[in-house]
Design a protein around this motif. Sequence first.
Motif, PDB file in Angstrom:
ATOM      1  N   VAL A 225       9.141 -35.933 -25.578  1.00 15.07           N
ATOM      2  CA  VAL A 225       9.839 -35.556 -24.349  1.00 15.07           C
ATOM      3  C   VAL A 225      10.389 -34.148 -24.541  1.00 15.07           C
ATOM      4  O   VAL A 225      11.272 -33.925 -25.377  1.00 15.07           O
ATOM      5  CB  VAL A 225      10.979 -36.543 -24.018  1.00 15.07           C
ATOM      6  CG1 VAL A 225      11.635 -36.150 -22.694  1.00 15.07           C
ATOM      7  CG2 VAL A 225      10.456 -37.979 -23.954  1.00 15.07           C
ATOM      8  N   VAL A 226       9.851 -33.201 -23.788  1.00 19.29           N
ATOM      9  CA  VAL A 226      10.303 -31.812 -23.866  1.00 19.29           C
ATOM     10  C   VAL A 226      11.187 -31.533 -22.659  1.00 19.29           C
ATOM     11  O   VAL A 226      10.716 -31.514 -21.519  1.00 19.29           O
ATOM     12  CB  VAL A 226       9.121 -30.833 -23.901  1.00 19.29           C
ATOM     13  CG1 VAL A 226       9.642 -29.398 -24.048  1.00 19.29           C
ATOM     14  CG2 VAL A 226       8.164 -31.166 -25.037  1.00 19.29           C
ATOM     15  N   CYS A 227      12.472 -31.338 -22.929  1.00 16.20           N
ATOM     16  CA  CYS A 227      13.460 -31.092 -21.874  1.00 16.20           C
ATOM     17  C   CYS A 227      13.793 -29.602 -21.860  1.00 16.20           C
ATOM     18  O   CYS A 227      14.193 -29.050 -22.896  1.00 16.20           O
ATOM     19  CB  CYS A 227      14.734 -31.895 -22.117  1.00 16.20           C
ATOM     20  SG  CYS A 227      14.469 -33.682 -22.261  1.00 16.20           S
ATOM     21  N   VAL A 228      13.620 -28.968 -20.729  1.00 16.21           N
ATOM     22  CA  VAL A 228      13.883 -27.536 -20.607  1.00 16.21           C
ATOM     23  C   VAL A 228      15.068 -27.330 -19.679  1.00 16.21           C
ATOM     24  O   VAL A 228      14.993 -27.618 -18.486  1.00 16.21           O
ATOM     25  CB  VAL A 228      12.650 -26.786 -20.077  1.00 16.21           C
ATOM     26  CG1 VAL A 228      12.935 -25.283 -20.043  1.00 16.21           C
ATOM     27  CG2 VAL A 228      11.431 -27.085 -20.945  1.00 16.21           C
ATOM     28  N   ASP A 229      16.167 -26.862 -20.242  1.00 15.10           N
ATOM     29  CA  ASP A 229      17.360 -26.581 -19.439  1.00 15.10           C
ATOM     30  C   ASP A 229      17.227 -25.190 -18.834  1.00 15.10           C
ATOM     31  O   ASP A 229      17.168 -24.184 -19.547  1.00 15.10           O
ATOM     32  CB  ASP A 229      18.626 -26.653 -20.294  1.00 15.10           C
ATOM     33  CG  ASP A 229      19.857 -26.378 -19.460  1.00 15.10           C
ATOM     34  OD1 ASP A 229      20.221 -27.250 -18.659  1.00 15.10           O
ATOM     35  OD2 ASP A 229      20.421 -25.272 -19.593  1.00 15.10           O
ATOM     36  N   ASP A 230      17.175 -25.143 -17.510  1.00 16.18           N
ATOM     37  CA  ASP A 230      16.919 -23.896 -16.794  1.00 16.18           C
ATOM     38  C   ASP A 230      18.228 -23.180 -16.468  1.00 16.18           C
ATOM     39  O   ASP A 230      18.552 -22.929 -15.310  1.00 16.18           O
ATOM     40  CB  ASP A 230      16.128 -24.218 -15.523  1.00 16.18           C
ATOM     41  CG  ASP A 230      15.519 -22.993 -14.863  1.00 16.18           C
ATOM     42  OD1 ASP A 230      15.445 -21.937 -15.522  1.00 16.18           O
ATOM     43  OD2 ASP A 230      15.116 -23.102 -13.687  1.00 16.18           O
ATOM     44  N   ALA A 231      18.990 -22.871 -17.535  1.00 11.74           N
ATOM     45  CA  ALA A 231      20.265 -22.145 -17.415  1.00 11.74           C
ATOM     46  C   ALA A 231      21.268 -22.911 -16.556  1.00 11.74           C
ATOM     47  O   ALA A 231      21.926 -22.347 -15.670  1.00 11.74           O
ATOM     48  CB  ALA A 231      20.044 -20.738 -16.871  1.00 11.74           C
ATOM     49  N   SER A 232      21.429 -24.202 -16.839  1.00 15.20           N
ATOM     50  CA  SER A 232      22.399 -25.021 -16.097  1.00 15.20           C
ATOM     51  C   SER A 232      23.816 -24.521 -16.334  1.00 15.20           C
ATOM     52  O   SER A 232      24.139 -23.968 -17.393  1.00 15.20           O
ATOM     53  CB  SER A 232      22.304 -26.481 -16.537  1.00 15.20           C
ATOM     54  OG  SER A 232      21.067 -27.045 -16.177  1.00 15.20           O
ATOM     55  N   THR A 233      24.679 -24.741 -15.346  1.00  5.77           N
ATOM     56  CA  THR A 233      26.084 -24.367 -15.477  1.00  5.77           C
ATOM     57  C   THR A 233      26.992 -25.594 -15.530  1.00  5.77           C
ATOM     58  O   THR A 233      28.215 -25.451 -15.581  1.00  5.77           O
ATOM     59  CB  THR A 233      26.512 -23.471 -14.294  1.00  5.77           C
ATOM     60  OG1 THR A 233      26.260 -24.161 -13.063  1.00  5.77           O
ATOM     61  CG2 THR A 233      25.734 -22.163 -14.308  1.00  5.77           C
TER      62      THR A 233
END
Length: 331
Positions: A34-42
């Motif tokens: 499972v590859v989780c990519v956080d797209d610059a969450s705040t």
Amino acid sequence: MAKVTVLVAVYNAGQYLPQCLDSLKGQTLHDIQVVCVDDASTDNSLQLLTECALGDPRFEVVRLHQNAGQAHARNQGLKLATGRYVCMVDADDWLEPDALELAVQQMDSQTDCVLFSLHYDYADGRSEPYPMEPFTTLTGEEAFRLSLTWKIHGLYMVRADIHRRHPYDETCRLYSDDNTTRIHYLASRQVRLSAGIYHYRQHQDSMTHRVDVRRFDYLRANESMRRQLMELGVGQAVLHEYECHRWLNLVGVYMFYYFHGNQLSKPHRSYGLSELRRTWETIDRSALPPSLTRKFGYHPCHWWWMFRMEENLYFFLRRLLGRNPTAIRAH
């Protein structure tokens, strides 16, 4: 090498992310990545992802420092994929425990793509199956054609080699992911349907339901799709069918402009009208069937001002008849 790689693009999904991650942790198929990519969450999304990965080595976390949209985020995850098959799960959605296992079971020597059984899940607790005719096996071209009007949905598992050849279309932040779905179907020898359930959370405040200038991105996404089809060298029948699809979408986006344009700023209204005109000018009208162009509201017209008059009258009459506009598409 894992059996399946799951791509999860995450942006400020902390409210829903635990359910998504728990559903992946609990899969009966254990051999997954499972590859989780956080797209610059705040919000607290990155913290939740980090805690999950610390407790389960099957989870990998990638952090992006600038928000670039879900297609870009998924492509960053795709670079790390080791699975034989690849699928995506949105950060606010979730899978039934056996969803991945059942999808893998449908893969065989001729099957390149397997759809999940999709359920729409609402805030009031309702869960409804996606309105789709059941099928056993489709050719890739059949699946492509059905996906143009979403007679089949776009949540599926595909062979990794196809996905690497055709990564996510980053033309637009919205809508261009539809292109990737259709290209994957077209590139597949066979497409099958699995009993594994994907739960697709419905939000009334999602971008596809909002009055927003990005709605006009749909037209650019369609152009990108046409360009890709031409690069792939598909036959004239497919190109003509897609051009007809583009024409229908042009009328659909004009409907959005007619009913909601006054809610946009003046610069956004002007931009939207210019996108409509540019698209109108690029349509190959010889590809449109007479059965469509003879219908009021769908005649191409020779001049732009005449087309606008036709559309304005058409949607004025629709308003009188109480036919309200709907969302552009349902993925």
